[in-house]
Scaffold this active site. Sequence first.
Site, PDB file in Angstrom:
ATOM      1  N   LYS A 119       9.178  -6.130  12.687  1.00  0.00           N
ATOM      2  CA  LYS A 119      10.220  -5.468  11.881  1.00  0.00           C
ATOM      3  C   LYS A 119      10.163  -6.063  10.488  1.00  0.00           C
ATOM      4  CE  LYS A 119      14.114  -4.703  15.041  1.00  0.00           C
ATOM      5  NZ  LYS A 119      15.497  -5.114  15.351  1.00  0.00           N
ATOM      6  N   ASP A 139      15.305  -6.255  25.644  1.00  0.00           N
ATOM      7  CA  ASP A 139      16.605  -5.971  26.255  1.00  0.00           C
ATOM      8  C   ASP A 139      17.711  -5.785  25.232  1.00  0.00           C
ATOM      9  OD1 ASP A 139      16.742  -8.754  25.386  1.00  0.00           O
ATOM     10  OD2 ASP A 139      18.581  -8.883  26.563  1.00  0.00           O
ATOM     11  N   PHE A 191      17.552  -1.270  16.333  1.00  0.00           N
ATOM     12  CA  PHE A 191      17.512  -2.071  17.547  1.00  0.00           C
ATOM     13  C   PHE A 191      16.755  -1.313  18.632  1.00  0.00           C
ATOM     14  CE2 PHE A 191      18.827  -4.553  21.157  1.00  0.00           C
ATOM     15  CZ  PHE A 191      18.710  -5.830  20.637  1.00  0.00           C
ATOM     16  N   ARG A 195      15.071  -3.785  30.063  1.00  0.00           N
ATOM     17  CA  ARG A 195      13.732  -4.398  30.046  1.00  0.00           C
ATOM     18  C   ARG A 195      12.740  -3.584  30.870  1.00  0.00           C
ATOM     19  NH1 ARG A 195      14.248  -9.505  27.721  1.00  0.00           N
ATOM     20  NH2 ARG A 195      16.135 -10.657  28.227  1.00  0.00           N
ATOM     21  N   ASP A 218       7.479 -10.714  21.883  1.00  0.00           N
ATOM     22  CA  ASP A 218       7.833  -9.293  21.958  1.00  0.00           C
ATOM     23  C   ASP A 218       8.059  -8.678  20.580  1.00  0.00           C
ATOM     24  OD1 ASP A 218      10.184 -10.747  21.545  1.00  0.00           O
ATOM     25  OD2 ASP A 218      11.349  -9.726  23.085  1.00  0.00           O
ATOM     26  N   ASP A 222      11.810 -10.275  14.257  1.00  0.00           N
ATOM     27  CA  ASP A 222      12.922  -9.699  13.506  1.00  0.00           C
ATOM     28  C   ASP A 222      13.101 -10.544  12.245  1.00  0.00           C
ATOM     29  OD1 ASP A 222      15.164  -7.736  13.647  1.00  0.00           O
ATOM     30  OD2 ASP A 222      16.407  -9.525  13.717  1.00  0.00           O
TER      31      ASP A 222
END
Length: 181
Positions: free
Chosen positions: A133, A161, A154, A167, A102, A105
Site C-alpha cells: 500500500k 483479516d 482495507f 482469513r 502479507d 501498510d
Amino acid sequence: MNLMNCDISRVLFDEQQIQARIKEIGQMIDKDYEGKEPVIIGILKGGFIFMSDLVRSISLHLEIDFMAISSYGAGTSSSGVVKIRKDIDIPLENRDVIIVEDIVDSGLSLQYIKDYIWKHKPASVRTCILLNKPEAHKTEMEFDYVCFEVGNEFVVGYGLDYGERYRNLPYIGILKEECYS
Ligand code: IMP
Ligand code: MG
C-alpha cells in the site's frame, strides 16, 4: 450462501490471478537463489496462506520458519507498536533470508522485522510481500518481491483479516466500510 462474500464491496484479486503471480515470483526466486538454500520466514498470522503457496512455487531446497508479531489488534490503523510473540527457531548466521509478509501498510512492522533479522548476522535479507500500500508508507522502504499494489483501502482475504475474520476467503477483496465503522 457464503456469509463472508456479502461483506466484500469489490474483489481485487481472484484465486487465478493470485496463483499466476505467485508462480512468477517463485520463478524469480528460483533464479535469484540458484545454488543457495534460503530460509523463508513467514510472518504470522496474515502471511500463512501466501507463505504456503509461495514455498510450493519455489523448486530450490529451502527451510521455513515463522515469526509472529503483534500488529493491529482488532482495528484498522497501525499502532506502530511491535512486539515479538513467536521468535525464529533456525540459526540465521550466514543464511540467505527471505521475509514473507502479507501486506505493507505504514511499513513499521516490516522495518522492525528486517532490523531484527539483521541482528542475527545473516548473509542476506530480502523481502517478499503479497500486497503493498504505497500511499500509506510512513518510512522509506524498498521490497524485493511484490505480488500486487493496492490503494489506501482495507483489504481482507487470502490470510488477511479484520478482527480475525475473513482469513479463509480464497480471494483478496475490499471490506465494506459498514463492516468496520
Ligand atoms: P504496518 O506495520 O502498518 O505496515 O502494518 C502491517 C500489518 O498490518 C500487516 O502485516 C497486516 O497484518 C496489517 N494490515 C495492514 N493493512 C491491512 C489491511 O488492509 N487488511 C488487513 N490487514 C492489514
Ligand atoms: Mg501481518
